[in-house]
Scaffold this motif. Sequence first.
Motif, PDB file in Angstrom:
ATOM      1  N   ASP A 111       0.810  -1.214   0.000  1.00 23.75           N
ATOM      2  CA  ASP A 111       0.000   0.000   0.000  1.00 23.75           C
ATOM      3  C   ASP A 111       0.842   1.263   0.000  1.00 23.75           C
ATOM      4  OD1 ASP A 111      -2.233  -1.499  -0.111  1.00 23.75           O
ATOM      5  OD2 ASP A 111      -2.908  -1.113   1.943  1.00 23.75           O
ATOM      6  N   SER A 112       1.996   1.254   0.693  1.00 23.65           N
ATOM      7  CA  SER A 112       2.829   2.453   0.749  1.00 23.65           C
ATOM      8  C   SER A 112       3.342   2.830  -0.633  1.00 23.65           C
ATOM      9  CB  SER A 112       4.012   2.237   1.694  1.00 23.65           C
ATOM     10  OG  SER A 112       4.806   1.140   1.248  1.00 23.65           O
ATOM     11  N   LEU A 113       3.699   1.803  -1.444  1.00 24.72           N
ATOM     12  CA  LEU A 113       4.169   2.081  -2.796  1.00 24.72           C
ATOM     13  C   LEU A 113       3.029   2.528  -3.686  1.00 24.72           C
ATOM     14  CD1 LEU A 113       6.745  -0.798  -3.360  1.00 24.72           C
ATOM     15  CD2 LEU A 113       7.172   1.561  -2.685  1.00 24.72           C
ATOM     16  N   MET A 157     -10.288   5.475  -1.459  1.00 21.50           N
ATOM     17  CA  MET A 157     -11.184   6.088  -2.430  1.00 21.50           C
ATOM     18  C   MET A 157     -10.898   5.569  -3.833  1.00 21.50           C
ATOM     19  SD  MET A 157     -11.743  10.105  -3.304  1.00 21.50           S
ATOM     20  CE  MET A 157     -12.782  10.588  -4.684  1.00 21.50           C
ATOM     21  N   LEU A 158      -9.612   5.387  -4.171  1.00 18.70           N
ATOM     22  CA  LEU A 158      -9.255   4.859  -5.482  1.00 18.70           C
ATOM     23  C   LEU A 158      -9.811   3.450  -5.655  1.00 18.70           C
ATOM     24  CD1 LEU A 158      -7.827   5.268  -8.154  1.00 18.70           C
ATOM     25  CD2 LEU A 158      -5.710   4.442  -7.090  1.00 18.70           C
ATOM     26  N   HIS A 159      -9.766   2.655  -4.583  1.00 14.24           N
ATOM     27  CA  HIS A 159     -10.354   1.315  -4.635  1.00 14.24           C
ATOM     28  C   HIS A 159     -11.849   1.400  -4.942  1.00 14.24           C
ATOM     29  CE1 HIS A 159      -7.273  -1.604  -3.647  1.00 14.24           C
ATOM     30  NE2 HIS A 159      -6.771  -0.787  -2.735  1.00 14.24           N
ATOM     31  N   ARG A 160     -12.537   2.351  -4.318  1.00 14.47           N
ATOM     32  CA  ARG A 160     -13.977   2.496  -4.565  1.00 14.47           C
ATOM     33  C   ARG A 160     -14.239   2.936  -6.002  1.00 14.47           C
ATOM     34  NH1 ARG A 160     -13.685   5.242   0.433  1.00 14.47           N
ATOM     35  NH2 ARG A 160     -14.233   7.240  -0.541  1.00 14.47           N
ATOM     36  N   ASN A 213      -9.413  -1.824 -12.666  1.00 11.33           N
ATOM     37  CA  ASN A 213      -8.475  -2.244 -11.627  1.00 11.33           C
ATOM     38  C   ASN A 213      -7.383  -1.199 -11.469  1.00 11.33           C
ATOM     39  OD1 ASN A 213      -5.952  -3.127 -13.284  1.00 11.33           O
ATOM     40  ND2 ASN A 213      -7.671  -4.115 -14.305  1.00 11.33           N
ATOM     41  N   ILE A 214      -6.765  -1.190 -10.316  1.00 10.86           N
ATOM     42  CA  ILE A 214      -5.761  -0.179 -10.016  1.00 10.86           C
ATOM     43  C   ILE A 214      -4.558  -0.309 -10.950  1.00 10.86           C
ATOM     44  CG2 ILE A 214      -4.080   0.560  -8.281  1.00 10.86           C
ATOM     45  CD1 ILE A 214      -6.187   0.179  -6.168  1.00 10.86           C
ATOM     46  N   GLY A 215      -4.215  -1.545 -11.316  1.00 12.48           N
ATOM     47  CA  GLY A 215      -3.074  -1.735 -12.206  1.00 12.48           C
ATOM     48  C   GLY A 215      -3.227  -0.964 -13.506  1.00 12.48           C
ATOM     49  N   TRP A 216      -4.438  -1.003 -14.106  1.00 13.50           N
ATOM     50  CA  TRP A 216      -4.654  -0.302 -15.381  1.00 13.50           C
ATOM     51  C   TRP A 216      -4.500   1.204 -15.214  1.00 13.50           C
ATOM     52  CZ3 TRP A 216      -8.286   3.280 -17.210  1.00 13.50           C
ATOM     53  CH2 TRP A 216      -8.240   3.497 -18.591  1.00 13.50           C
ATOM     54  N   MET A 217      -4.869   1.722 -14.044  1.00 16.94           N
ATOM     55  CA  MET A 217      -4.787   3.162 -13.829  1.00 16.94           C
ATOM     56  C   MET A 217      -3.345   3.682 -13.919  1.00 16.94           C
ATOM     57  SD  MET A 217      -7.799   4.401 -13.433  1.00 16.94           S
ATOM     58  CE  MET A 217      -9.403   3.594 -13.421  1.00 16.94           C
TER      59      MET A 217
END
Length: 206
Positions: free
Chosen positions: A11-13, A68-71, A79-83
């Motif tokens: 999470d820190s990264l 918030m990004l997860h939501r 997914n967060i990876g694509w962002m």
Amino acid sequence: MNMVNPTLAPDSLREDAIHSNPQRLGARLRLARQTRGLTLKALALAADCSESLLSKIENGKASPSLPMLHRLVRALDSNIGWMFEETDTDEGVIFRAGQRPLISLDPLRRGEGISLERIIPYSPGHLLQCNIHHIDVGGEGAGPIQHVGEEVGYVLSGEIELMIGDKTFRLASGDSFVFNSELPHWYRNVGSERASIFWVNTPPTF
């Protein structure tokens, strides 16, 4: 250069990645939202945040917290990876004349007598789609069609008829146009020679 995969990173990264390039993250969020046909208000409600904050995030003026990004990505079915995905480093940036992919469109789906010369290769890493539309004499697009996004074009050669909404325009070499993709649009070659249009739109549609 070694890239951190945000899908697997601690999470820190991931927090560091969120704040490192807010403009890119905001553009990706906007693209995902528009592709799914969601308004700012609808996504804000789904992600339990204010519409004004979401607008600032999309414009790169604020960064979301990790929760918030997860939501947001959950509401966008992404997914967060694509962002944070970077364009493949093996992908070229220069495409020589005569070496660009040329795609003939399905007459039933995209129109008769039309081929696309790819300026930007199709890839999930791109926010823009850019092609040279080559339209044979008598060729025309399937439609009218409409979708989320914005489009701009420049007529390189020939003469075309372009319909946008309830208006029809005749354009020749050197003319340009821009319009909201949500308006019904369609085009055809009305000249005596092959027509070519340098065409850019976002988000990518095909």
